[in-house]
Scaffold this active site. Structure first.
Site, mmCIF file in Angstrom:
data_model
loop_
_atom_site.group_PDB
_atom_site.id
_atom_site.type_symbol
_atom_site.label_atom_id
_atom_site.label_comp_id
_atom_site.label_asym_id
_atom_site.label_seq_id
_atom_site.Cartn_x
_atom_site.Cartn_y
_atom_site.Cartn_z
ATOM 1 N N HIS A 4 0.792 -1.228 0.000
ATOM 2 C CA HIS A 4 0.000 0.000 0.000
ATOM 3 C C HIS A 4 0.830 1.286 0.000
ATOM 4 O O HIS A 4 0.509 2.244 0.720
ATOM 5 C CB HIS A 4 -0.946 0.005 1.191
ATOM 6 C CG HIS A 4 -2.084 -0.967 1.093
ATOM 7 N ND1 HIS A 4 -2.518 -1.494 -0.102
ATOM 8 C CD2 HIS A 4 -2.882 -1.513 2.056
ATOM 9 C CE1 HIS A 4 -3.548 -2.309 0.121
ATOM 10 N NE2 HIS A 4 -3.778 -2.349 1.414
ATOM 11 N N GLU B 31 -11.871 -3.571 -2.804
ATOM 12 C CA GLU B 31 -10.944 -2.576 -3.319
ATOM 13 C C GLU B 31 -10.676 -2.839 -4.800
ATOM 14 O O GLU B 31 -10.079 -3.847 -5.160
ATOM 15 C CB GLU B 31 -9.624 -2.632 -2.551
ATOM 16 C CG GLU B 31 -9.765 -2.574 -1.032
ATOM 17 C CD GLU B 31 -8.579 -3.230 -0.355
ATOM 18 O OE1 GLU B 31 -7.422 -2.862 -0.662
ATOM 19 O OE2 GLU B 31 -8.804 -4.144 0.472
ATOM 20 N N HIS C 90 -9.851 2.476 0.026
ATOM 21 C CA HIS C 90 -9.792 1.393 1.014
ATOM 22 C C HIS C 90 -10.820 1.575 2.141
ATOM 23 O O HIS C 90 -10.474 1.491 3.322
ATOM 24 C CB HIS C 90 -8.384 1.350 1.610
ATOM 25 C CG HIS C 90 -7.978 0.022 2.186
ATOM 26 N ND1 HIS C 90 -8.606 -0.534 3.282
ATOM 27 C CD2 HIS C 90 -7.004 -0.839 1.836
ATOM 28 C CE1 HIS C 90 -8.009 -1.672 3.592
ATOM 29 N NE2 HIS C 90 -7.037 -1.891 2.721
#
Length: 349
Positions: free
Chosen positions: A105, A313, A175
């Protein structure tokens, strides 16, 4: 019906500004400029009772680091890069390994921790960010814009654009963690449907290992099924992840290429009557069942527990930059990265 969409800055602190989007049905969505994060989404249930369908931290200051990525825009790379390494045009790059031996991420100082510039435009909210060359180990000066629009049918449209002055990998996502019963219980009775015939099996580090059919497995949500019983299936992939943390291949071709904007998933909560629909043009949809939420301090002085929320996501495939379809996730000078994902919250009779 007269369109009454509005956007306003409703709170300001040293750490963040909070903006609120409203539609003609008085649905309210709040967004922080810290991580361009979705913080709250107030929506009625079948009895008219308004509840928040998003998970959020107890303290606003938690969004400064946002270790669980609540509601944030993720970049430059959503999901994982194996060993924190990739090769681009014959040159090797190393990025932060913040998830065991892998990159996750965007790293500890990814887009989810950044302070985005917010601009209100005709009932929408545009968030802008510049990521300088070398930030997080990624090449190129990258300019990103994310626009949020909430319409009167309860659709939140998220439009992404990005440009770079040098070739760079890019994989952006939003997210949010959802719980359609507004936190009165966990998500196990939610009915999930994912329109995908294949998903990516993972290894112990959650790196894709192979493309697999969902048929006959815990991962077959082509027909709506409650999440809870699937968490107890004796499926090795469920055991590896402690639940679901897998990417579904939601575009034709199964080759990591974006496709047309289409509805790829829906979730229904029988208790509240709320339904979440997800549409995207991305190749992958990561289903995460909140496997590591235990002990996270949530809103209303409530500590979250495992499986108290779920994420859907929209993104490229995890580690795609190191696979056969890498070129699809490289943004080159003169190109424009575009993505659209739509979350809709509605009532189902």
């Amino acid at each position: 019906m007269t369109n009454k969409k509005t956007v306003s800055c409703t709170a300001t602190t040293a750490d963040e500004n909070i903006y609120t989007l409203r539609n003609a049905q008085d649905m309210q969505l709040t967004i922080s400029d810290r991580g361009a994060s979705l913080v709250s989404w107030l929506a009625p249930d079948r009895y008219g009772r308004v509840g928040d369908v998003l998970l959020a931290y107890a303290e606003a200051g938690s969004y400064v680091q946002n270790p669980f990525y609540f509601g944030a825009i993720i970049g430059r790379w959503a999901n994982r890069i194996a060993a924190g390494q990739f090769e681009l045009d014959g040159r090797s790059y190393a990025v932060e390994c913040n998830d065991g031996d892998n990159h996750l991420h965007g790293g500890s100082s990814g887009f989810h921790t950044a302070r985005w510039l917010a601009t209100e435009e005709d009932g929408s909210l545009r968030m802008s960010l510049t990521s300088p060359d070398g930030e997080g180990g990624f090449p190129g000066n990258l300019k990103v814009q994310v626009t949020y629009r909430l319409d009167d049918e309860g659709r939140l449209t998220i439009d992404y654009e990005a440009q770079s002055d040098a070739p760079t990998p890019i994989n952006l996502t939003s997210h949010p963690y959802f719980n359609l019963n507004a936190g009165t219980s966990d998500i196990k009775d939610h009915l999930l449907c994912i329109d995908a015939s294949h998903y990516l099996k993972i290894d112990a580090g959650c790196i894709p290992a192979e493309l697999a059919s969902v048929a006959g497995s815990a991962f077959d949500f082509r027909q709506p099924a409650p999440i809870g019983p699937r968490l107890d299936w004796p499926d090795q992939q469920v055991l590896i992840a402690g639940g679901f943390n897998h990417c579904y291949c939601v575009q034709a071709g199964l080759n990591g290429q974006p496709g047309p904007l289409r509805e790829v998933a829906s979730v229904y909560d029988p208790g509240s009557g709320r339904k979440l629909s997800v549409a995207t043009d991305q190749a992958g949809l990561q289903f995460y069942s909140g496997n590591f939420l235990s002990g996270v301090a949530g809103r209303d002085a409530h500590d979250y527990a495992r499986h108290d929320g779920f994420c859907l996501e929209a993104q490229a495939y995890p580690n795609q930059i190191n696979g056969p379809h890498a070129e699809a996730v490289i943004l080159r000078p003169g190109q424009v990265y575009r993505q659209t994902t739509v979350y809709r919250v509605s009532l189902q009779s």
